[in-house]
Design an enzyme around this catalytic site. Structure first.
Site, PDB file in Angstrom:
ATOM      1  N   ASP A  92       0.869  -1.184   0.000  1.00  0.00           N
ATOM      2  CA  ASP A  92       0.000   0.000   0.000  1.00  0.00           C
ATOM      3  C   ASP A  92       0.900   1.227   0.000  1.00  0.00           C
ATOM      4  O   ASP A  92       2.110   1.139   0.196  1.00  0.00           O
ATOM      5  CB  ASP A  92      -0.961  -0.036   1.196  1.00  0.00           C
ATOM      6  CG  ASP A  92      -2.217   0.796   0.934  1.00  0.00           C
ATOM      7  OD1 ASP A  92      -2.257   1.540  -0.078  1.00  0.00           O
ATOM      8  OD2 ASP A  92      -3.172   0.716   1.739  1.00  0.00           O
ATOM      9  N   CYS A 282      -5.504 -22.148  20.034  1.00  0.00           N
ATOM     10  CA  CYS A 282      -6.277 -22.285  21.268  1.00  0.00           C
ATOM     11  C   CYS A 282      -6.116 -23.677  21.874  1.00  0.00           C
ATOM     12  O   CYS A 282      -6.323 -23.863  23.080  1.00  0.00           O
ATOM     13  CB  CYS A 282      -7.768 -22.043  21.007  1.00  0.00           C
ATOM     14  SG  CYS A 282      -8.122 -20.357  20.476  1.00  0.00           S
TER      15      CYS A 282
HETATM   16  N1  GUN Z   1      -6.439   0.922   3.034  1.00  0.00           N
HETATM   17  C1  GUN Z   1      -7.698   0.989   3.510  1.00  0.00           C
HETATM   18  N2  GUN Z   1      -8.431   1.816   2.748  1.00  0.00           N
HETATM   19  C2  GUN Z   1      -7.645   2.259   1.756  1.00  0.00           C
HETATM   20  C3  GUN Z   1      -7.850   3.140   0.643  1.00  0.00           C
HETATM   21  O1  GUN Z   1      -8.935   3.671   0.412  1.00  0.00           O
HETATM   22  N3  GUN Z   1      -6.771   3.351  -0.180  1.00  0.00           N
HETATM   23  C4  GUN Z   1      -5.560   2.765   0.050  1.00  0.00           C
HETATM   24  N4  GUN Z   1      -4.549   3.004  -0.808  1.00  0.00           N
HETATM   25  N5  GUN Z   1      -5.345   1.953   1.088  1.00  0.00           N
HETATM   26  C5  GUN Z   1      -6.382   1.701   1.934  1.00  0.00           C
HETATM   27 ZN    ZN Z   2      -8.824 -20.541  18.321  1.00  0.00          ZN
END
Ligand code: GUN
Ligand code: ZN
Length: 641
Positions: A92, A282
């Protein structure tokens, strides 16, 4: 546009089991990508891969880039060595940090360049997180920026796959138009973004509108990732809507707060009265020993539990899609919380989208789980087609109670007697009234309801009856069953063809002397011969027809293109004539009226019949995919020359 790296292996409505071919490895979908915080990996990436079997993970390139040490190592060694992870790494971009903490000090160009240089398998654009409270104008303006950045990223991705995020806040129109614009760009995965606040606030009803309006604009040949969806209770509903990828930071976040995730909700360790789980994490514990663990060890144990629960649900969802029971599973799971049930109920409002993806039939029987079942697309289609395509043989009817399925086996004598007196028997069901000719088709015969009915099913039966009677102008009859015989099968042969193929195709098929080959054992139609030609065969499993090449030849003469056709490139024609399956890469056109599992006529560019088989995909899917089977060929048709 672009070369698609995704293929559908099995589908149930919008839900699909697929394969994403990344340069590193193939990734089976639906897939859950655990979120790995590169600074504090609660469970090591290597364990996620080898022990839990998560073949892809997601980590944050922004955090890595901004941390001295990690930054250099990522660029020197690459992410896979840095994390010691052999699977698919998605990164990300820092967008989520801007949602949490305000602006981030990195440009789109810089972060895309960094992801690529660090060897990310799937990089993500620095999109703008459109918050649910934003106005429509503000959202529209931010989408312009997101689209510009996506275009920029697509131009510099090189060998890296790229995730182009659909934004649009809670505005369905903006979601759809953003998705449509994304679909025209050279990206490989479509996350649906900006939905974390909706999920945190249990606004599932809006989430459903957001996802389905995005789906309308997207290309079916790219996987859809629901950004931030990582609770097991939500996965089946998201898969039902056609989401292929998920990511979960919750498994670790919840563990930090002593919360255990289950498919039916979350439990706080302090509230539990026993350890309700025997997963490997668990398994070594009872409640007391788990509570007694030192904080860090407890956190890791609960995180591992959460991962096992997610892994199990992913497998469960995959099985449901492959069995054709994703609706049943989602209906059961959504009972975990009334807000989820709202989400499920909202799905039904997108009837047109659902109907286009709804298969003609499924392998297994349909189960009634509650009132939501009544709004499934399978029932919607029966109500539609029984009103528009059915032709009643008489104008007077007698309503009968249901005694068992298929109806004819339990009340065939009543049917024959009433028909011989010129009255149409109609069996009251929650699908609406069922005439004798249609009692064997999916899902009427292949469905199970509780024998003790409920108010919703009764109301559906009544409303369905009113609409059906009005559509056909039927009047009640005073006739009652006594003696008399009548050949229901002669009526059935035509009625099923009209229901399945439409009025025009049915009249073309039944244009001569009718002869039925009926099973001696079951009394069911096996083959339909018209003027001595075997044009159709009836399947016992779902009560629908398979189209014989002789029948297809008749249809070719009378049905104008593109009705019931799938057109293939001339290169593929010789193979399909030999009976080989039709692959998406060779399809140039398809009847938009064809539904998954419909009978299809495969034709050349000059509209010559090449083969007959069963369509597995919708038109949009056949045209968008370049991998996978579009039509399962049953009979090749040799060239006339
Ligand atoms: N992670 C959770 N929501 C988003 C989003 O809208 N855009 C991006 N790039 N990462 C995320
Ligand atoms: Zn468990």
């Amino acid at each position: 546009m672009g070369s698609s790296m995704f293929e559908i292996v099995k589908r149930d409505g919008l839900a699909r089991i697929g394969v994403l071919h990344t340069p590193r490895a193939r990734l089976d979908t639906p897939a859950l990508l655990p979120v790995v915080n590169p600074k504090l990996a609660t469970v090591s990436p290597s364990q996620l891969y080898h022990h839990f079997g998560f073949k892809a993970l997601i980590t944050n390139s922004y955090i890595i880039r901004n941390s001295t040490g990690l930054n250099e190592r990522a660029l020197d060694e690459g992410l896979h060595r840095l994390l010691d992870y052999p699977g698919v790494i998605m990164t990300d971009s820092g967008t989520f940090q801007s949602h949490m903490y305000g602006e981030v000090e990195v440009s789109n160009e810089e972060i895309i360049g960094f992801q690529r240089a660090a060897g990310s398998d799937i990089g993500t654009v620095l999109d703008i997180f459109a918050e649910p409270y934003w106005t429509e104008e503000q959202t529209a303006a931010s989408i312009e920026t997101t689209l510009g950045r996506t275009e920029e990223a697509a131009g510099m991705k090189e060998g890296m796959m790229l995730a182009g995020v659909v934004q649009g806040s809670v505005y369905p129109r903006l979601r759809e138009s953003c998705a449509r614009a994304m679909a025209s760009m050279d990206v490989d995965v479509h996350p649906i973004g900006g939905v974390v606040p909706l999920m945190e606030q249990y606004r599932y009803r809006e989430l459903v509108d957001v996802v389905l309006s995005s789906k309308k604009g997207l290309l079916p040949a790219r996987p859809v990732h629901l950004f931030g969806a990582g609770h097991p209770m939500l996965i089946s509903l998201a898969a039902l809507m056609g989401c292929d990828m998920f990511d979960s930071a919750s498994y670790a976040k919840f563990a930090r707060d002593d919360r255990l995730m289950f498919v039916d909700g979350t439990a706080r360790l302090q509230d539990m009265h026993g350890l309700e789980c025997d997963c490997p994490a668990c398994g070594d514990h009872d409640l007391e020993s788990l509570r007694g663990l030192p904080k860090k060890e407890r956190e890791v144990t609960i995180a591992r539990h959460n991962l096992y629960e997610l892994k199990k649900e992913m497998a469960r969802v995959r099985r449901a899609i492959s069995e054709g029971s994703i609706w049943e599973l989602a209906e059961i799971r959504c009972r975990a919380h009334p807000a989820l049930l709202d989400g499920l109920r909202r799905v039904a409002d997108h009837a047109e989208l659902l109907e286009r993806h709804e298969p003609l039939s499924r392998d297994g029987a349909m189960f009634y789980t509650g009132p939501e079942t009544l709004r499934r697309p399978a029932l919607h289609r029966y109500r539609q087609r029984s009103q528009s395509r059915y032709l009643p043989p008489f104008q007077e009817y007698v309503a009968l109670d249901e005694k068992g399925k298929p109806h004819g086996r339990y009340q065939g004598d009543e049917f024959r007697s009433l028909l011989s007196q010129g009255a149409l028997p109609l069996v009251r069901t929650a699908f609406g009234p069922v005439p004798p000719e249609l009692d064997e088709i999916y899902p009427l015969a292949q469905s199970l309801f509780p024998t003790i009915s409920d108010a919703d099913a009764d109301a559906a039966a009544e409303e369905g009856a009113a609409a059906f009677l009005a559509a056909h102008g039927l009047k009640p009859s005073v006739k009652s069953p006594s003696e008399g015989d009548y050949d229901v099968n002669a009526l059935r042969a035509v009625a099923v063809a009209r229901y399945q193929f439409g009025e025009e195709a049915a009249s073309l098929l039944f244009d001569g002397a009718l002869e039925l080959v009926v099973s001696r054992k079951t009394g069911k139609i096996r083959n339909v011969l018209v003027s001595g030609e075997h044009v159709l065969s009836m399947r016992a499993s779902d009560g629908f027809y398979t189209l014989r090449p002789e029948g297809a030849a008749k249809l070719m003469e009378g049905l104008r293109a593109p009705v019931m056709r799938v057109t293939v490139m001339d290169d593929a024609v010789p193979f399909n004539r030999e009976g080989r399956n039709v692959f998406c890469a060779f399809v140039t056109d398809c009847d938009p009226g064809l539904r998954p599992m419909d009978e299809a006529m495969v034709v050349s560019s000059a509209d010559e019949l090449v083969a007959v088989g069963r369509a597995l995909l919708t038109r949009e899917e056949m045209l968008a995919f370049n991998k996978g089977v579009a039509v399962k060929t049953r009979d090749g048709v040799p060239s006339k020359e």
